[in-house]
Design a protein around this motif. Structure first.
Motif, PDB file in Angstrom:
ATOM      1  N   ALA A  63      41.545  48.265  51.342  1.00 34.34           N
ATOM      2  CA  ALA A  63      42.277  47.276  51.049  1.00 34.34           C
ATOM      3  C   ALA A  63      43.011  46.615  49.670  1.00 34.34           C
ATOM      4  N   LYS A  64      42.474  46.811  48.626  1.00 37.76           N
ATOM      5  CA  LYS A  64      42.415  47.392  47.345  1.00 37.76           C
ATOM      6  C   LYS A  64      42.939  48.229  46.815  1.00 37.76           C
ATOM      7  N   THR A  65      42.574  48.707  47.636  1.00 40.31           N
ATOM      8  CA  THR A  65      42.205  51.059  46.686  1.00 40.31           C
ATOM      9  C   THR A  65      43.360  51.598  47.624  1.00 40.31           C
ATOM     10  N   PHE A  66      43.297  51.300  48.235  1.00 34.96           N
ATOM     11  CA  PHE A  66      43.975  52.212  49.503  1.00 34.96           C
ATOM     12  C   PHE A  66      45.227  51.176  50.605  1.00 34.96           C
ATOM     13  N   GLY A  67      45.075  50.224  50.116  1.00 33.11           N
ATOM     14  CA  GLY A  67      46.631  49.280  50.983  1.00 33.11           C
ATOM     15  C   GLY A  67      46.400  48.609  52.002  1.00 33.11           C
ATOM     16  N   PHE A  68      44.972  48.820  52.426  1.00 30.92           N
ATOM     17  CA  PHE A  68      45.062  49.085  53.783  1.00 30.92           C
ATOM     18  C   PHE A  68      45.124  47.450  54.218  1.00 30.92           C
ATOM     19  N   THR A  69      45.448  46.905  55.582  1.00 36.94           N
ATOM     20  CA  THR A  69      45.022  45.345  55.803  1.00 36.94           C
ATOM     21  C   THR A  69      44.593  44.704  56.685  1.00 36.94           C
ATOM     22  N   GLY A  70      44.197  43.503  56.620  1.00 38.71           N
ATOM     23  CA  GLY A  70      43.095  42.539  57.314  1.00 38.71           C
ATOM     24  C   GLY A  70      42.532  41.469  57.544  1.00 38.71           C
ATOM     25  N   GLU A  71      42.027  40.798  58.246  1.00 38.82           N
ATOM     26  CA  GLU A  71      42.094  39.634  57.839  1.00 38.82           C
ATOM     27  C   GLU A  71      40.904  39.152  57.354  1.00 38.82           C
ATOM     28  N   TRP A  72      41.049  37.715  55.835  1.00 45.22           N
ATOM     29  CA  TRP A  72      40.101  37.391  55.017  1.00 45.22           C
ATOM     30  C   TRP A  72      40.701  36.890  54.894  1.00 45.22           C
ATOM     31  N   THR A  73      40.112  35.699  53.638  1.00 45.74           N
ATOM     32  CA  THR A  73      40.460  34.486  53.302  1.00 45.74           C
ATOM     33  C   THR A  73      41.113  35.228  51.582  1.00 45.74           C
ATOM     34  N   GLN A  74      41.401  34.410  50.654  1.00 42.95           N
ATOM     35  CA  GLN A  74      41.789  35.032  49.470  1.00 42.95           C
ATOM     36  C   GLN A  74      40.977  34.425  48.096  1.00 42.95           C
ATOM     37  N   SER A  75      39.756  33.568  48.740  1.00 44.82           N
ATOM     38  CA  SER A  75      38.726  33.200  48.534  1.00 44.82           C
ATOM     39  C   SER A  75      37.942  34.457  48.266  1.00 44.82           C
ATOM     40  N   GLN A  76      38.009  35.409  49.863  1.00 48.56           N
ATOM     41  CA  GLN A  76      35.994  36.639  50.196  1.00 48.56           C
ATOM     42  C   GLN A  76      37.147  37.387  48.937  1.00 48.56           C
ATOM     43  N   GLU A  77      38.588  37.281  49.029  1.00 49.48           N
ATOM     44  CA  GLU A  77      38.618  38.551  47.954  1.00 49.48           C
ATOM     45  C   GLU A  77      38.725  37.779  46.592  1.00 49.48           C
ATOM     46  N   ASN A  78      38.338  37.373  46.489  1.00 60.13           N
ATOM     47  CA  ASN A  78      38.691  36.990  44.534  1.00 60.13           C
ATOM     48  C   ASN A  78      37.097  37.214  44.622  1.00 60.13           C
ATOM     49  N   ILE A  79      36.109  36.538  45.603  1.00 56.85           N
ATOM     50  CA  ILE A  79      34.498  37.134  45.268  1.00 56.85           C
ATOM     51  C   ILE A  79      34.207  38.380  45.544  1.00 56.85           C
ATOM     52  N   VAL A  80      34.299  38.988  46.278  1.00 57.82           N
ATOM     53  CA  VAL A  80      33.997  40.678  46.845  1.00 57.82           C
ATOM     54  C   VAL A  80      35.335  41.347  45.678  1.00 57.82           C
ATOM     55  N   TRP A  81      36.286  41.426  45.261  1.00 57.07           N
ATOM     56  CA  TRP A  81      36.707  42.546  44.247  1.00 57.07           C
ATOM     57  C   TRP A  81      36.801  41.682  42.660  1.00 57.07           C
ATOM     58  N   MET A  82      36.728  40.634  42.757  1.00 57.49           N
ATOM     59  CA  MET A  82      36.555  39.939  41.109  1.00 57.49           C
ATOM     60  C   MET A  82      35.781  39.554  40.331  1.00 57.49           C
ATOM     61  N   LEU A  83      34.778  39.608  41.119  1.00 55.10           N
ATOM     62  CA  LEU A  83      33.009  38.840  40.955  1.00 55.10           C
ATOM     63  C   LEU A  83      31.704  39.779  40.747  1.00 55.10           C
ATOM     64  N   ARG A  84      31.226  40.125  42.482  1.00 52.71           N
ATOM     65  CA  ARG A  84      30.053  40.704  42.881  1.00 52.71           C
ATOM     66  C   ARG A  84      30.599  42.018  42.929  1.00 52.71           C
ATOM     67  N   LEU A  85      31.919  42.674  43.188  1.00 49.34           N
ATOM     68  CA  LEU A  85      31.651  44.392  42.838  1.00 49.34           C
ATOM     69  C   LEU A  85      31.403  45.080  41.891  1.00 49.34           C
ATOM     70  N   PRO A  86      32.590  44.215  40.828  1.00 51.02           N
ATOM     71  CA  PRO A  86      32.269  45.206  39.747  1.00 51.02           C
ATOM     72  C   PRO A  86      31.032  44.759  38.554  1.00 51.02           C
ATOM     73  N   ARG A  87      30.538  43.641  39.543  1.00 56.55           N
ATOM     74  CA  ARG A  87      29.341  43.240  38.335  1.00 56.55           C
ATOM     75  C   ARG A  87      28.295  44.445  39.557  1.00 56.55           C
ATOM     76  N   VAL A  88      28.416  44.292  40.693  1.00 63.79           N
ATOM     77  CA  VAL A  88      27.095  45.402  41.011  1.00 63.79           C
ATOM     78  C   VAL A  88      27.253  46.822  40.280  1.00 63.79           C
ATOM     79  N   LEU A  89      28.604  47.351  40.070  1.00 60.99           N
ATOM     80  CA  LEU A  89      28.756  48.444  39.813  1.00 60.99           C
ATOM     81  C   LEU A  89      28.384  48.818  39.130  1.00 60.99           C
ATOM     82  N   LEU A  90      29.085  46.874  37.495  1.00 60.08           N
ATOM     83  CA  LEU A  90      28.134  48.102  36.424  1.00 60.08           C
ATOM     84  C   LEU A  90      26.376  47.575  36.195  1.00 60.08           C
ATOM     85  N   ALA A  91      26.224  47.211  37.515  1.00 56.35           N
ATOM     86  CA  ALA A  91      24.094  47.005  37.196  1.00 56.35           C
ATOM     87  C   ALA A  91      23.462  48.280  37.598  1.00 56.35           C
ATOM     88  N   ALA A  92      24.894  48.966  38.599  1.00 58.22           N
ATOM     89  CA  ALA A  92      24.836  50.220  38.607  1.00 58.22           C
ATOM     90  C   ALA A  92      24.755  51.220  37.730  1.00 58.22           C
TER      91      ALA A  92
END
Length: 365
Positions: A63-92
Motif C-alpha cells: 500500500a505504501k509503495t504501490f498505492g494498494f488498499t487493504g484492511e488494517w489499523t492505523q496503529s499497525q501501519e505506523n508500527i510496520v512502516w514507521m518503526l519496524r521496517l526501517p529498523r530491520v532494513l537498517l540492520a540488514a
C-alpha cells in the motif's frame, strides 16, 4: 616478506567439503540466502510486543509503495512502516556492510583475526562521529557531517594500525592485533574525553549508543546513505575479487600476477574506512560481525572472494537482523544494545580462533 597463512586448516577444509556437499554450488546457495533474507526481513517485522502476521506486513508495504488498499489499523501501519521496517532494513544493511568489510580487511592484512572492531577501526569511527557532535567539526556538511567524521576517524585508525603492524617491512599478525588493541583503547579514551568536556548534554547519551550499538532510532532518512555506500563499496570489492585473492598469497606474488599492490591497498583503505565509518555513524560500534561471518562463510564456500563477498553480504544481513530481534525481545520491554549480543557471541568465537590458529601467530615479531 613474511607471509601469513590463509585462514584455513586441514580440519576447516574437511568441514568445508562436507558442508559444500550439502549446500551445493554457488548458483544454488545464493538463491537460498536471498530467500532466507526475504523471509528474515518479513518475520523480523512481525515480531514485537504487537503481533502482526506476514500478510498484513506485506499488504502495508504494498500500500505504501504501490498505492494498494487493504484492511488494517492505523496503529499497525505506523508500527510496520514507521518503526519496524526501517529498523530491520537498517540492520540488514549494516550487517552486510560490516561482514564485507571484515572479508576485505582480512585479505588486506592477511590475517583471519582482523575485523573493524578488533583493529580499532570502529573506535576510530566513533571518535570522529562524537567529535562532530561534541566539537562542532564539519558543521558545514550538514546531515553528512557525522558520517564524514566517522569516515575520517576510521581511516586514521586503519592507517595507524597497518603502519605499526607492518613496521620493518613484514606484516606481523601478532603486532597487528596488539596495535589494534592499543588504537582501540586510545580512541575509546578520546571518545570519553570529548564527552566529558563537551557542553552538549545530549552527547553522553548519543556516545553511549555508538559505543554499544543500537538500531532503536532507525528512520527511513537513515537508510539512504548507508545503502548507497554499501552498493558502491561492495560493487568495488566484487569487481576486485581476483585481486583480493592475490593479496592473500602475499604482496610479491600478487605483484607478479600484475596487481599494483600499493595502489590497491590504498584504495581499499579508503573504501573500507568509508564503509566502516558510515555503518558506525548510523548504528554504533557493533563488534565481531566482520570476524565471525567471513570465517564461517569461508568454511562453506572456500577462500575465493568471488564467492566469499556475495555470500558474506547476505549472511551478514541475515545474522544482524536476528541479533537485533534478540536485542528487542530477550528482555522485553527492556531493549539490549545490539553490540552486547554480538560481543557475547563473537567473544567466545574469537577465543576459539585464537586457540585453534595459535600456530599462525608463533614466531611473529
Amino acid at each position: 616478506m613474511e607471509r601469513t597463512a590463509a585462514p584455513s586448516s586441514s580440519s576447516t577444509a574437511a568441514a568445508a567439503g562436507a558442508i559444500a556437499s550439502v549446500t551445493g554450488s554457488l548458483p544454488v546457495l545464493i538463491p537460498i540466502l536471498v530467500a532466507g533474507l526475504f523471509l528474515t526481513l518479513t518475520l523480523a517485522v512481525t515480531i514485537g510486543p504487537v503481533d502482526l502476521d506476514m500478510r498484513t506486513v506485506w499488504s502495508i508495504v504494498a500500500a505504501k509503495t504501490f498505492g494498494f488498499t487493504g484492511e488494517w489499523t492505523q496503529s499497525q501501519e505506523n508500527i510496520v512502516w514507521m518503526l519496524r521496517l526501517p529498523r530491520v532494513l537498517l540492520a540488514a544493511v549494516v550487517g552486510a556492510g560490516l561482514a564485507v568489510v571484515g572479508v576485505a580487511m582480512q585479505a588486506v592484512v592477511r590475517n583471519p583475526l582482523a575485523d573493524p572492531y578488533i583493529l580499532g577501526v570502529s573506535s576510530g569511527a566513533s571518535v570522529g562521529a562524537v567529535a562532530v557532535l561534541g566539537l562542532g567539526w564539519l558543521a558545514g556538511m550538514g546531515a553528512f557531517a557525522v558520517s564524514a567524521g566517522a569516515f575520517a576517524g576510521a581511516l586514521a585508525a586503519f592507517a595507524v594500525v597497518f603502519l605499526v603492524a607492518s613496521a620493518g617491512g613484514a606484516l606481523s599478525p601478532l603486532r597487528l592485533i596488539l596495535a589494534g588493541m592499543a588504537v582501540s583503547y586510545t580512541f575509546s579514551g578520546l571518545t570519553s574525553l570529548i564527552v566529558m568536556t563537551s557542553d552538549n548534554r545530549e552527547l553522553a547519551r548519543a556516545a553511549m549508543e555508538w559505543l554499544l550499538g543500537s538500531f532503536g532510532g532507525a528512520r527511513w532518512s537513515n537508510l539512504g546513505l548507508p545503502a548507497l555506500v554499501l552498493l558502491v563499496g561492495t560493487g568495488y570489492l566484487a569487481l576486485n575479487a581476483r585481486r583480493l585473492n592475490a593479496l592473500l598469497v602475499g604482496d610479491e606474488t600478487a605483484a607478479t600476477l600484475g596487481v599494483d599492490v600499493t595502489k590497491l591497498r590504498r584504495t581499499l583503505f579508503i573504501v573500507l574506512s568509508l564503509l566502516t565509518g558510515v555503518m558506525v555513524a548510523v548504528s554504533g560500534a557493533i563488534g565481531f560481525v566482520g570476524l565471525v561471518i567471513p570465517h564461517i562463510v569461508r568454511m562453506v564456500v572456500g577462500s575465493d572472494h568471488r564467492r566469499v563477498v556475495p555470500v558474506s553480504i547476505l549472511t551478514g544481513a541475515i545474522f544482524l537482523v536476528w541479533v537485533d530481534v534478540g536485542a528487542r525481545m530477550i528482555f522485553a520491554p527492556v531493549e539490549l544494545p545490539v553490540g552486547v549480543i554480538t560481543a557475547l557471541l563473537g567473544g567466545p568465537f574469537f577465543l576459539w580462533m585464537l586457540a585453534t590458529q595459535r600456530w599462525k601467530l608463533k614466531g611473529a615479531k
